[in-house]
Scaffold this motif. Structure first.
Motif, PDB file in Angstrom:
ATOM      1  N   ASP A   1       1.006   4.348  -2.849  1.00  0.00           N
ATOM      2  CA  ASP A   1       1.088   5.784  -2.315  1.00  0.00           C
ATOM      3  C   ASP A   1       2.252   6.512  -3.194  1.00  0.00           C
ATOM      4  N   HIS A   2       3.370   5.828  -3.054  1.00  0.00           N
ATOM      5  CA  HIS A   2       4.682   6.398  -3.692  1.00  0.00           C
ATOM      6  C   HIS A   2       4.391   6.739  -5.376  1.00  0.00           C
TER       7      HIS A   2
ATOM      8  N   LYS B   1       1.678   6.908  -6.896  1.00  0.00           N
ATOM      9  CA  LYS B   1       0.714   8.112  -7.275  1.00  0.00           C
ATOM     10  C   LYS B   1       1.501   9.208  -7.342  1.00  0.00           C
TER      11      LYS B   1
ATOM     12  N   GLU C   1      -2.068  13.981  -1.654  1.00  0.00           N
ATOM     13  CA  GLU C   1      -1.597  12.768  -1.693  1.00  0.00           C
ATOM     14  C   GLU C   1      -0.531  12.517  -0.578  1.00  0.00           C
TER      15      GLU C   1
ATOM     16  N   SER D   1      -1.755  12.915   3.025  1.00  0.00           N
ATOM     17  CA  SER D   1      -2.199  11.685   3.487  1.00  0.00           C
ATOM     18  C   SER D   1      -1.452  10.611   3.887  1.00  0.00           C
ATOM     19  N   HIS D   2      -0.171  10.454   2.831  1.00  0.00           N
ATOM     20  CA  HIS D   2       0.660   9.292   3.202  1.00  0.00           C
ATOM     21  C   HIS D   2       1.549   9.501   4.492  1.00  0.00           C
TER      22      HIS D   2
ATOM     23  N   ARG E   1       0.835  -1.159   0.061  1.00  0.00           N
ATOM     24  CA  ARG E   1       0.037   0.019  -0.034  1.00  0.00           C
ATOM     25  C   ARG E   1       0.826   1.128  -0.211  1.00  0.00           C
ATOM     26  N   GLU E   2       2.132   1.197   0.609  1.00  0.00           N
ATOM     27  CA  GLU E   2       2.923   2.254   0.733  1.00  0.00           C
ATOM     28  C   GLU E   2       3.488   2.536  -0.527  1.00  0.00           C
TER      29      GLU E   2
END
Length: 187
Positions: A78-79, A81, A109, A112-113, A74-75
């Motif tokens: 995020d990276h 995106k 983004e 949020s991360h 998931r992390e």
């Protein structure tokens, strides 16, 4: 870039530096040329930070947390995106209508991360990793940031071992390009 302490302290300090740069972008009027300078600076910091996390933090997450594979995947997503947004922002000038839209999307983004890492991931990692492990990871992350790329490269690998092998060479080319163009520097 390179603050000392364990991996969590190191990365939280990076987060604060990124937030400070976001504040500088938000504090300038739309179209101001310094917004591009700060966007380049934040991109440089975020790329180095992300490369270091992907090389060392997320493998540790996979190893030490019961749901580590899910969390790390998931992390990394995020990276991906954020990296695509940085790549899109790189081609915009501060007067472009797209600059404000992309910069705003990137900030949302990344914020949020950061909140997710600081509220969820870091406390979990601190609970299961011995202090010596966190300190060793902090040193590895600092070393990785020194040789990491400074520009977004969305198509490069984001997991070991390929990312560890490619990052130093790509980083050297990026830093040379930055030096030649003055990227991230104010006039």
């Amino acid at each position: 870039m390179g603050h000392g302490g364990n991996v969590i302290d190191e990365l939280v300090t990076d987060h604060r530096e990124v937030e400070e740069l976001f504040g500088k972008i938000e504090g300038l009027p739309s179209g101001d040329k310094d917004r591009k300078v700060y966007a380049d600076q934040v991109t440089m910091e975020l790329v180095r930070h992300s490369v270091a996390e992907e090389a060392y933090l997320y493998p540790a997450v996979r190893e030490h947390l019961a749901n580590g594979n899910t969390v790390a995947d998931r992390e990394i997503e995020d990276h991906s995106k954020a990296e695509q947004l940085m790549k899109d922002l790189e081609s915009c000038e501060p007067g472009d209508a797209e600059f404000d839209r992309i910069a705003g999307e990137l900030m949302a983004e990344v914020r949020s991360h950061i909140a997710d890492e600081e509220q969820n991931l870091f406390p979990q990692l601190r609970a299961v990793c011995p202090p010596e492990t966190l300190n060793e990871l902090g040193e590895k992350v600092r070393m990785a940031k020194k040789v990491a790329p400074t520009r977004p490269h969305p198509s490069t690998p984001s997991t070991p071992p390929a990312n560890k092998l490619l990052a130093p060479g790509v980083g050297m080319v990026d830093r040379l390009r930055d030096a030649l163009t003055g990227r991230g520097k104010k006039d």
